[in-house]
Design a protein around this motif. Structure first.
Motif: not given
Length: 84
Positions: A21-24, A26-27, A49-61
């Motif tokens: 979560g926030p502060g823990g 993940g993207y 949406l998330g958390p995702y392991a990478t910023a790229d994965e979060a971009t494709r959420a």
């Protein structure tokens, strides 16, 4: 005796969200701001949406959501006999 689905181990939300979560770490993809967020700078939970392991994965959420929804809709149709 038939094998039970409950005998297997499945990842559940609580398994994958611990310490993410926030502060823990993940993207996250913020639906309100249409951007990747991480650390303490994340929007409220109802907008992310998330958390995702990478910023790229979060971009494709949103693509991931659409793909999973299509897969689940197809499975529902097979389950109800709408599609062979």
């Amino acid at each position: 005796m038939p094998e039970s689905v409950a005998d297997g181990r499945f990842e559940v939300q609580s398994d994958c969200m611990n310490d993410s979560g926030p502060g823990g770490g993940g993207y996250f993809w913020c639906l309100r701001d249409s951007r990747v967020e991480t650390g303490e700078d994340v929007c409220p939970a109802q907008y992310r949406l998330g958390p995702y392991a990478t910023a790229d994965e979060a971009t494709r959420a949103l693509e991931t959501v659409e793909k999973r929804n299509a897969e689940w809709d197809a499975e529902d149709a097979r389950w109800t006999g709408e599609v062979s």
